[in-house]
Design a protein around this motif. Sequence first.
Motif, mmCIF file in Angstrom:
data_model
loop_
_atom_site.group_PDB
_atom_site.id
_atom_site.type_symbol
_atom_site.label_atom_id
_atom_site.label_comp_id
_atom_site.label_asym_id
_atom_site.label_seq_id
_atom_site.Cartn_x
_atom_site.Cartn_y
_atom_site.Cartn_z
ATOM 1 N N ALA A 7 1.015 -1.384 0.064
ATOM 2 C CA ALA A 7 -0.203 0.083 0.088
ATOM 3 C C ALA A 7 0.884 1.285 -0.058
ATOM 4 O O ALA A 7 0.472 2.044 0.564
ATOM 5 N N ILE A 8 2.092 1.272 -0.677
ATOM 6 C CA ILE A 8 2.751 2.411 -1.050
ATOM 7 C C ILE A 8 2.838 2.985 -2.448
ATOM 8 O O ILE A 8 3.505 3.930 -2.534
ATOM 9 N N HIS A 9 2.126 2.196 -3.425
ATOM 10 C CA HIS A 9 2.559 2.515 -4.686
ATOM 11 C C HIS A 9 1.729 3.750 -5.086
ATOM 12 O O HIS A 9 2.269 4.590 -5.787
ATOM 13 N N ASP A 10 0.527 3.985 -4.711
ATOM 14 C CA ASP A 10 -0.220 5.255 -4.962
ATOM 15 C C ASP A 10 0.764 6.425 -4.481
ATOM 16 O O ASP A 10 0.643 7.662 -4.768
ATOM 17 N N THR A 11 1.043 6.312 -3.150
ATOM 18 C CA THR A 11 1.827 7.440 -2.618
ATOM 19 C C THR A 11 3.132 7.656 -3.333
ATOM 20 O O THR A 11 3.328 8.865 -3.691
ATOM 21 N N ILE A 12 3.773 6.424 -3.711
ATOM 22 C CA ILE A 12 4.960 6.951 -4.704
ATOM 23 C C ILE A 12 4.696 7.506 -6.122
ATOM 24 O O ILE A 12 5.351 8.585 -6.555
ATOM 25 N N MET A 13 3.570 7.244 -6.524
ATOM 26 C CA MET A 13 3.079 7.876 -7.976
ATOM 27 C C MET A 13 2.759 9.309 -7.691
ATOM 28 O O MET A 13 2.663 9.973 -8.751
ATOM 29 N N ASN A 14 2.406 9.642 -6.395
ATOM 30 C CA ASN A 14 1.992 11.008 -6.128
ATOM 31 C C ASN A 14 3.366 11.767 -5.909
ATOM 32 O O ASN A 14 3.396 13.111 -5.838
ATOM 33 N N PHE A 15 4.559 11.188 -5.895
ATOM 34 C CA PHE A 15 5.897 12.007 -5.833
ATOM 35 C C PHE A 15 5.976 12.597 -6.879
ATOM 36 O O PHE A 15 5.946 11.901 -8.058
ATOM 37 N N LEU A 60 11.383 10.272 4.137
ATOM 38 C CA LEU A 60 10.032 9.630 4.058
ATOM 39 C C LEU A 60 9.456 9.801 5.407
ATOM 40 O O LEU A 60 10.279 9.904 6.443
ATOM 41 N N SER A 61 8.467 9.506 5.674
ATOM 42 C CA SER A 61 7.744 9.318 7.033
ATOM 43 C C SER A 61 8.074 8.051 7.693
ATOM 44 O O SER A 61 8.431 7.187 6.849
ATOM 45 N N GLY A 62 7.666 7.971 8.790
ATOM 46 C CA GLY A 62 7.929 6.723 9.481
ATOM 47 C C GLY A 62 6.916 5.519 8.896
ATOM 48 O O GLY A 62 7.649 4.469 8.756
ATOM 49 N N GLY A 63 5.607 5.830 8.580
ATOM 50 C CA GLY A 63 4.737 5.039 8.074
ATOM 51 C C GLY A 63 5.305 4.632 6.558
ATOM 52 O O GLY A 63 5.063 3.543 6.187
ATOM 53 N N GLU A 64 5.955 5.631 5.812
ATOM 54 C CA GLU A 64 6.248 5.048 4.665
ATOM 55 C C GLU A 64 7.567 4.471 4.554
ATOM 56 O O GLU A 64 7.727 3.515 3.796
ATOM 57 N N LYS A 65 8.180 4.772 5.363
ATOM 58 C CA LYS A 65 9.526 3.788 5.621
ATOM 59 C C LYS A 65 9.135 2.450 5.877
ATOM 60 O O LYS A 65 9.855 1.389 5.492
ATOM 61 N N GLN A 66 8.293 1.928 6.716
ATOM 62 C CA GLN A 66 7.650 0.958 7.232
ATOM 63 C C GLN A 66 7.166 -0.037 5.812
ATOM 64 O O GLN A 66 7.199 -0.990 5.763
#
Length: 256
Positions: free
Chosen positions: A121-129, A144-150
């Motif tokens: 569940a990080i693909h959409d976040t990456i595509m917004n970078f 990256l935030s703590g949640g993104e690193k995890q």
Amino acid sequence: MLCGGCIDFENVHFGYLTDRKILDGVSFSVPAGKSVAIVGTSGSGKSTILRLLYRFFDPQAGAIKVDGQHIKNVTLESLRRSIAVVPQDTVLFNDTIFHNIHYGRLSASQEEVYDAARRAAIHDTIMNFPERYSTVVGERGLKLSGGEKQRVALARAFLKAPSILLCDEATSALDSTTEAEILTALRSLANNRTSIFIAHRLTTAMQCDQIIVLENGKVVEQGAHEILLSRGGRYAQLWGQQNNTTELTDSLVKVP
């Protein structure tokens, strides 16, 4: 060659210093495809169990076996290929986010990396970078935030597709909303995999098939969440303490 089935600790003794024992005759089994949470106070030996299983250290006495094979008798490469670790503090390279996920299995294709990111569940976040998967994460992932690193750590683990999953307090530094989201992805990753969770928050432990309670380097209780609560022993005590602390924190937050 390991297939990553059951894990057995048989009367394991270990100490980082000769005069200070950390594990004092620890024995337990994790059946193939099942999840076990290891809980206990700080210094009880929880993280040491993962370090021994990954063979950062060898026990002074006793045996650790995977699929019935003593892990001393298999190559480190074979052992570590079958294990993925999701740590509390994910180590990231000062490189692109694509490379940081790809590191989980360098032979993976681009599409496999994208699929692992979706499952974490990080693909959409990456595509917004702005630079998407070419985004450089900074030293130790400071951008990256703590949640993104995890989630990057989870994506690595999904990409590796291990037989054994080790989670060392992977959600303890996160807020409750992010923790719930990461736990959902972790449960998906752990499905049908032999999994060991080192859990500070017992909300993580309660979702596992079995819970092992460590105290002063010994297993003092073992069983499912409801059974351990009904016994009124050490686990029930830890559960009560943690819930009381949560209730106190919530009440303080609500004070105007």
